[in-house]
Design a protein around this motif. Structure first.
Motif, PDB file in Angstrom:
ATOM      1  N   UNK A 183       7.705 -53.384  25.681  1.00 19.86           N
ATOM      2  CA  UNK A 183       6.424 -52.717  25.585  1.00 19.86           C
ATOM      3  C   UNK A 183       5.239 -53.632  25.407  1.00 19.86           C
ATOM      4  N   UNK A 184       4.096 -53.001  25.136  1.00 16.72           N
ATOM      5  CA  UNK A 184       2.855 -53.736  24.918  1.00 16.72           C
ATOM      6  C   UNK A 184       1.938 -52.907  24.048  1.00 16.72           C
ATOM      7  N   UNK A 185       0.868 -53.549  23.555  1.00 17.98           N
ATOM      8  CA  UNK A 185      -0.109 -52.841  22.739  1.00 17.98           C
ATOM      9  C   UNK A 185       0.526 -52.239  21.511  1.00 17.98           C
ATOM     10  N   UNK A 186       0.231 -50.952  21.312  1.00 17.08           N
ATOM     11  CA  UNK A 186       0.837 -50.213  20.216  1.00 17.08           C
ATOM     12  C   UNK A 186       1.874 -49.222  20.738  1.00 17.08           C
ATOM     13  N   UNK A 187       2.528 -49.603  21.834  1.00 18.73           N
ATOM     14  CA  UNK A 187       3.724 -48.873  22.283  1.00 18.73           C
ATOM     15  C   UNK A 187       4.794 -49.917  22.528  1.00 18.73           C
ATOM     16  N   UNK A 188       5.570 -50.176  21.479  1.00 19.42           N
ATOM     17  CA  UNK A 188       6.535 -51.266  21.494  1.00 19.42           C
ATOM     18  C   UNK A 188       7.918 -50.747  21.158  1.00 19.42           C
ATOM     19  N   UNK A 189       8.905 -51.519  21.531  1.00 17.52           N
ATOM     20  CA  UNK A 189      10.281 -51.154  21.198  1.00 17.52           C
ATOM     21  C   UNK A 189      11.066 -52.385  20.778  1.00 17.52           C
ATOM     22  N   UNK A 190      11.903 -52.217  19.769  1.00 17.39           N
ATOM     23  CA  UNK A 190      12.849 -53.266  19.384  1.00 17.39           C
ATOM     24  C   UNK A 190      14.238 -52.675  19.547  1.00 17.39           C
TER      25      UNK A 190
ATOM     26  N   UNK B 113       4.117 -34.384  45.543  1.00 17.73           N
ATOM     27  CA  UNK B 113       3.057 -34.984  44.723  1.00 17.73           C
ATOM     28  C   UNK B 113       3.693 -35.868  43.661  1.00 17.73           C
ATOM     29  N   UNK B 114       2.881 -36.791  43.173  1.00  9.54           N
ATOM     30  CA  UNK B 114       3.370 -37.760  42.192  1.00  9.54           C
ATOM     31  C   UNK B 114       2.691 -37.508  40.858  1.00  9.54           C
ATOM     32  N   UNK B 115       3.521 -37.217  39.838  1.00  8.00           N
ATOM     33  CA  UNK B 115       3.019 -36.866  38.510  1.00  8.00           C
ATOM     34  C   UNK B 115       3.278 -38.032  37.565  1.00  8.00           C
ATOM     35  N   UNK B 116       2.213 -38.516  36.944  1.00 13.74           N
ATOM     36  CA  UNK B 116       2.338 -39.565  35.925  1.00 13.74           C
ATOM     37  C   UNK B 116       2.281 -38.911  34.553  1.00 13.74           C
ATOM     38  N   UNK B 117       3.401 -38.922  33.848  1.00 12.39           N
ATOM     39  CA  UNK B 117       3.446 -38.389  32.479  1.00 12.39           C
ATOM     40  C   UNK B 117       2.952 -39.488  31.541  1.00 12.39           C
ATOM     41  N   UNK B 118       1.686 -39.369  31.144  1.00 14.92           N
ATOM     42  CA  UNK B 118       1.045 -40.366  30.276  1.00 14.92           C
ATOM     43  C   UNK B 118       0.978 -39.878  28.830  1.00 14.92           C
ATOM     44  N   UNK B 119       1.726 -38.818  28.513  1.00  9.44           N
ATOM     45  CA  UNK B 119       1.605 -38.193  27.200  1.00  9.44           C
ATOM     46  C   UNK B 119       1.854 -39.192  26.079  1.00  9.44           C
ATOM     47  N   UNK B 120       2.844 -40.055  26.243  1.00  9.64           N
ATOM     48  CA  UNK B 120       3.149 -41.023  25.195  1.00  9.64           C
ATOM     49  C   UNK B 120       2.447 -42.360  25.391  1.00  9.64           C
ATOM     50  N   UNK B 121       2.349 -42.808  26.640  1.00 17.17           N
ATOM     51  CA  UNK B 121       1.961 -44.205  26.861  1.00 17.17           C
ATOM     52  C   UNK B 121       0.510 -44.382  27.295  1.00 17.17           C
ATOM     53  N   UNK B 122      -0.188 -43.306  27.604  1.00 15.04           N
ATOM     54  CA  UNK B 122      -1.532 -43.434  28.136  1.00 15.04           C
ATOM     55  C   UNK B 122      -2.629 -43.449  27.089  1.00 15.04           C
TER      56      UNK B 122
ATOM     57  N   UNK C 100       5.075 -43.770  33.620  1.00 13.66           N
ATOM     58  CA  UNK C 100       4.833 -45.080  34.269  1.00 13.66           C
ATOM     59  C   UNK C 100       5.359 -46.256  33.459  1.00 13.66           C
ATOM     60  N   UNK C 101       5.509 -46.063  32.173  1.00 12.85           N
ATOM     61  CA  UNK C 101       6.206 -47.019  31.313  1.00 12.85           C
ATOM     62  C   UNK C 101       7.307 -46.228  30.638  1.00 12.85           C
ATOM     63  N   UNK C 102       8.483 -46.812  30.579  1.00 13.85           N
ATOM     64  CA  UNK C 102       9.682 -46.073  30.169  1.00 13.85           C
ATOM     65  C   UNK C 102       9.647 -45.808  28.664  1.00 13.85           C
ATOM     66  N   UNK C 103       9.100 -44.649  28.282  1.00 14.58           N
ATOM     67  CA  UNK C 103       8.777 -44.377  26.892  1.00 14.58           C
ATOM     68  C   UNK C 103       9.956 -44.271  25.943  1.00 14.58           C
ATOM     69  N   UNK C 104      10.912 -43.402  26.261  1.00 14.49           N
ATOM     70  CA  UNK C 104      12.011 -43.172  25.331  1.00 14.49           C
ATOM     71  C   UNK C 104      12.867 -44.410  25.115  1.00 14.49           C
ATOM     72  N   UNK C 105      12.805 -45.334  26.048  1.00  9.26           N
ATOM     73  CA  UNK C 105      13.572 -46.571  25.906  1.00  9.26           C
ATOM     74  C   UNK C 105      12.785 -47.627  25.140  1.00  9.26           C
ATOM     75  N   UNK C 106      11.638 -47.229  24.576  1.00  8.52           N
ATOM     76  CA  UNK C 106      10.894 -48.153  23.748  1.00  8.52           C
ATOM     77  C   UNK C 106       9.790 -48.891  24.470  1.00  8.52           C
ATOM     78  N   UNK C 107       9.312 -48.326  25.597  1.00  6.82           N
ATOM     79  CA  UNK C 107       8.182 -48.945  26.289  1.00  6.82           C
ATOM     80  C   UNK C 107       8.568 -49.999  27.297  1.00  6.82           C
ATOM     81  N   UNK C 108       9.729 -49.865  27.911  1.00  2.73           N
ATOM     82  CA  UNK C 108      10.161 -50.847  28.916  1.00  2.73           C
ATOM     83  C   UNK C 108       9.333 -50.675  30.188  1.00  2.73           C
ATOM     84  N   UNK C 109       8.847 -51.758  30.703  1.00  2.52           N
ATOM     85  CA  UNK C 109       8.117 -51.712  31.973  1.00  2.52           C
ATOM     86  C   UNK C 109       9.086 -51.414  33.110  1.00  2.52           C
TER      87      UNK C 109
END
Length: 976
Positions: free
Chosen positions: A901-908, A784-793, A756-765
């Motif tokens: 990103x946001x919180x403690x999932x950020x990207x530069x 069905x719709x699968x939300x992979x929250x492994x990194x961002x949830x 739901x948040x683009x993890x590998x790209x550094x947390x892009x919404x």
């Protein structure tokens, strides 16, 4: 090579002094153009190049680029001819040096008089590149390159000879003392003058007995960052292009060449002269030096540093308009300050060690025992190292921890010499902590007799502290009562007083210095040579066991562990301990952990220790047995999920969670075809690897997709085809196209999986509305719709507990792992009853360790700690501050392209061009390696490996955020 000492005669010294005061020659651009046109047939653009006493122009002409060099006519023609001969000689041997271009009449050297000023002029090829003089940070590899280059030139010039090599030059170290004495009065500051006098007097004392053993040869005498030119390769690594400026070529001591190189490198040593040791190692490997030369090296460096300063001060006095000298004088003072930053004896020991020679140690076998009453007693060795069982839950951070621990042990007890102590670590600071104990601390019975091991003199240094100085060593003691009078001579075995119960003992072989009690890991070998173990004086073993060789351990790993399981960094630190948001190496350095999204609570959390130990002591088995923990944990997970979610599967990892989610989608929909998003990573199993399209994780990802996987365009709002938060409609067209293709072929859709948040790209919404529309389209086709929250949830985003909340949607299946176990293998799939039960038609599901009692208890404890310690609030509040600080970097540095990103999932994200978004891949890796030098762990991510994916433990503080961002700011300011 000869080994004769040359003492300058009085006429030579006169010439030397006259030369040291010459201003640069005067030659204007109009005159330089006339010389080029008349004598070389060249017309071109001129650019002035810096020089202290010569005058140089870069010439850019149709025939090429050249350097026009002008010097005073008083310079002997023979000297300049020697330089030309050396250039030709070295070029024949394949070394990258410029050639001399003959004038139209064939002359290599012009003798002209311009405006009544006799000058000598020549034209050399210009070597493209740039010097490293202003490089703000020089990595050890470059220092080694310069040392190795110096060795290669010296080796090549060993058999070169020319009459012009016999010259008097102010930079010749054989004349340094005379020149220093002559130039000292130029310093008006008495304190500066005294410092130079002290350092050079010490250098002279060390150098004088070595002079007769120093071989001589032709040397360049200026292999420095300023006289070598470099260019970056495709990986942004500096590569040597050539060596320039042979103006100091002469015959002198061979070791003089390396001393000049080392002195220049001190400008890049950041205040620590031991940083130049890679140059010494590299030189010694290619052109071995004798022990006398190695011992002479540091005296020559000190003299060189003094001459640099004094010469520049003198030059400014006679030529105040010389901008080259004015620009250089600050960093020449920096060279001198760095050269005198540590004791002379330490540098000598470190240089010998760099050349694989160990300084001699004294024979202490005939000494009397320092503590005779302990003779024959068993002395407890107290471990204060990084892995000590006494260190737990951060107790080592308490002031006086070591001393308190020692005094609570039954006497007698001792600390260990040469041990890297955990209590001495520090956090959020760039410099190494001084962790290596150079002495021993003892808990002994009150009133224990302390006696002199040998005839010596007692010198008092405060209450209960003093130094016992013998002919060969000094023994520093603290914790005594009734000591001798200051300056009193004592005999072997004579009482020095009695112990107060806690005694500090430190031996030092150089009686002129007071050593620190702790040394940094990089300086520890040199200090340990100067401060050997006092075990022979104590009469019992107080030596720490040597640390495992990290390189040998890495070789064993490579020999047994599958190489596809990579490790961070080419030369990784040896990490065996963690605490909160830090990882600690075996030498006690704490690294700020900015990439570990597994240890959400932080490392070494005492609650995790207690929960796992307690449950292991009771029961750990598989989930087919009946126990309370699995029920309790499942209920707590469902309470965190949206309404309607009522079933939990427990597995071991995110890969297993996503793999199971795929099976559930297949079972429930009756189809096999799955939409996944490009550039995403979902796991390593056959099924999750199939839906992972990140080429950073699998370079063949796009070519190896099975036909049931249908990647859709990545909705990357920063660098995708469509930019901005309102680009959902544009990206959804690709979803529509993939679905239309499946419809046309009559294939049943299983579903879609997406972070739901683009993890590998550094947390892009994702663009607003993207998942809402994509989910609707998928569900309309029975998927069905699968939300992979492994990194961002799980609260890591700060603003949201689950990533899908940002999109305002509810998925059908939630997968989670990573931090939910704080390092314990733990993953879950949360879904609805009808989807879960669809799997039963294919048989039952079982995971041996998934949902074990230990995993469940730890999982619940993680939730408890997150709540009790306010970690979700911290992720929100500190995360907002963090994002703002990263955005400030973007506003300041062109290379910092965007903060995601946001919180403690950020990207530069680092880019070379804000318009084209060209990824700064090599710069990002350089930045990460430099951050490691500063005590921070960070790694690049994304398909172009140009993104810092910042996902630290959720206990990370504002102070750590500031240190991290300030360090990035520092490195970007250094230039990548």
């Amino acid at each position: 090579m000869s080994s004769t000492q040359h003492q300058p005669a009085s006429p030579a010294l006169t010439t030397l002094i006259q030369r040291s005061g010459l201003p640069s020659p005067a030659l204007g651009e109009v005159q330089a153009h006339a010389v080029l046109q008349t004598h070389y047939g060249i017309a071109g653009n001129l650019s002035p190049l810096g020089s202290q006493q010569d005058l140089n122009f870069r010439v850019d002409a149709p025939q090429g680029s050249f350097v026009l060099k002008a010097c005073h006519g008083s310079y002997a023609q023979l000297e300049l001819e020697a330089q030309h001969a050396a250039l030709a000689y070295l070029r024949e041997q394949g070394l990258p040096v410029p050639s001399v271009r003959p004038a139209s009449d064939g002359q290599m050297l012009l003798a002209l008089e311009i405006d009544g000023q006799p000058l000598r002029l020549r034209l050399l090829d210009y070597i493209e590149g740039e010097p490293l003089t202003r490089l703000k940070h020089m990595e050890p590899r470059l220092m080694a390159e310069l040392g190795g280059l110096c060795a290669k030139l010296d080796k090549a010039l060993a058999n070169f000879d020319h009459p012009g090599l016999a010259r008097t030059l102010q930079w010749d170290p054989q004349h340094a003392q005379a020149l220093i004495a002559h130039l000292l009065p130029v310093l008006q500051d008495s304190e500066q003058r005294a410092r130079i006098e002290h350092a050079t007097r010490q250098a002279s004392e060390r150098l004088t007995p070595l002079v007769a053993h120093l071989p001589s040869q032709a040397v360049h005498l200026d292999i420095t960052d300023d006289n070598t030119v470099w260019a970056r390769d495709a990986q942004r690594q500096w590569q040597l292009q050539g060596v320039i400026d042979f103006g100091d070529l002469l015959r002198t001591w061979r070791i003089a060449d390396l001393s000049v190189t080392c002195a220049a490198l001190l400008h890049h040593a950041e205040g620590d002269p031991l940083r130049i040791l890679p140059a010494v190692r590299a030189y010694q490997a290619l052109n071995p030096l004798s022990e006398a030369e190695l011992r002479a090296l540091w005296p020559l460096v000190l003299n060189r540093a003094a001459v640099l300063v004094l010469s520049s001060e003198q030059q400014l006095a006679v030529d105040p308009g010389n901008q080259y000298t004015r620009d250089n004088i600050a960093h020449e003072w920096e060279i001198f300050d760095t050269a005198t930053a540590v004791p002379f004896a330490l540098m000598e020991a470190a240089i010998l060690q760099a050349a694989s020679l160990q300084p001699a140690t004294p024979d202490l076998s005939g000494c009397a025992p320092l503590l005779p009453e302990l003779d024959g007693q068993a002395v407890a060795r107290v471990d204060l190292g990084v892995l000590s069982v006494h260190c737990e839950a951060g107790n080592w951070e308490q002031p006086g921890f070591d001393q308190h621990l020692l005094t609570t042990q039954p006497a007698p007890a001792c600390s260990l010499h040469g041990q890297y102590r955990l209590s001495q670590t520090h956090i959020d600071r760039p410099e190494e902590p001084a962790t290596c104990a150079l002495g021993v601390e003892l808990h002994v019975p009150n009133g224990s007799l302390v006696q002199a091991p040998d005839a010596s003199t007692w010198q008092r240094h405060g209450d209960g502290r003093g130094c016992l100085r013998s002919a060969h060593w000094a023994l520093w003691l603290q914790g005594l009562e009734d000591t001798p009078a200051d300056g009193q001579a004592v005999e072997k075995g004579q009482s020095l007083g009695s112990s107060c119960g806690f005694l500090s003992v430190q031996l030092c072989l150089d009686s002129s210095i007071q050593p620190p009690f702790f040394a940094t890991p990089s300086q520890a070998p040199g200090w340990l040579a100067l401060c050997p173990s006092p075990a022979a004086l104590l009469g019992f073993d107080c030596n720490a066991e040597p640390l495992p060789d990290p390189q040998a351990l890495l070789a064993r790993r490579d020999a047994s562990f599958a190489r596809s399981q990579k490790h961070y960094y080419a030369q990784p630190p040896h990490i065996e301990r963690g605490w909160r948001n830090y990882l600690i190496d075996m030498q006690g350095r704490s690294y700020l952990d900015m990439l570990n999204n597994v240890a959400v609570l932080g490392h070494g959390h005492p609650r995790m220790v207690a929960e796992s130990a307690r449950q292991w002591s009771l029961l750990n088995t598989n989930s087919r047995f009946h126990y309370a923990a699995i029920t309790e944990f499942s209920e707590r997970l469902l309470a965190l999920a949206p309404a309607g979610f009522d079933r939990v599967f427990m597995v071991n990892s995110g890969t297993e969670a996503n793999d199971l989610a795929i099976r559930l989608a297949w079972a429930y929909s009756g189809g096999r075809d799955l939409l996944s998003v490009l550039e995403a990573y979902h796991g390593w199993s056959v099924a999750t690897d199939a839906i992972s399209t990140s080429i950073a994780d699998n370079p063949q990802a796009l070519e190896t997709r099975p036909d049931w996987v249908h990647p859709v365009e990545a909705p990357n709002t920063f660098r995708g085809r469509f930019r901005g938060a309102d680009s959902a409609t544009d990206y959804l067209r690709d979803v529509d196209a993939k679905l239309a293709d499946l419809d046309a072929r009559g294939r049943q859709l299983a579903g879609i999986i997406c972070e739901p948040v683009y993890g590998n790209a550094g947390g892009i919404s994702l663009p607003a509305g993207y998942l809402r529309e994509a989910y609707a389209k998928v569900r309309a086709r029975g998927g069905v719709c699968i939300a992979d929250e492994v990194q961002v949830g799980y609260g890591r985003l700060g603003e949201y507990f689950w990533g899908f909340e940002e999109q305002g949607v509810v998925p059908d299946i939630i997968t989670m792992a990573k931090g939910m176990g704080n390092g314990q293998p733990l993953g879950v799939v949360i879904t609805r009853r009808e989807i879960a039960e669809a799997l039963e038609a294919e048989g039952y599901f079982f995971s041996s360790a998934g949902g074990s009692p230990v995993s469940c208890r730890i999982g619940m404890a993680v939730l408890d700690v997150m709540q009790e310690e306010g970690l979700w609030d911290n992720a929100r509040d500190t995360g907002r501050y963090f994002k703002a600080r990263l955005q400030a970097l973007v506003d300041k540095h062109p290379l910092a392209g965007a903060a995601h990103g946001s919180g403690f999932y950020l990207g530069l994200e680092l880019v070379r061009d804000r318009a084209t978004l060209e990824p700064a891949t090599e710069e990002t890796m350089t930045l990460c390696n430099r951050l490691r030098d500063l005590g921070i762990f960070m790694q690049p991510t994304g398909d172009y490996l140009n993104i810092l994916k910042i996902k630290p433990p959720m206990c990370t503080s504002r102070a750590s955020v500031d240190y991290f961002v300030d360090s990035i700011d520092r490195v970007l300011g250094e230039g990548l």
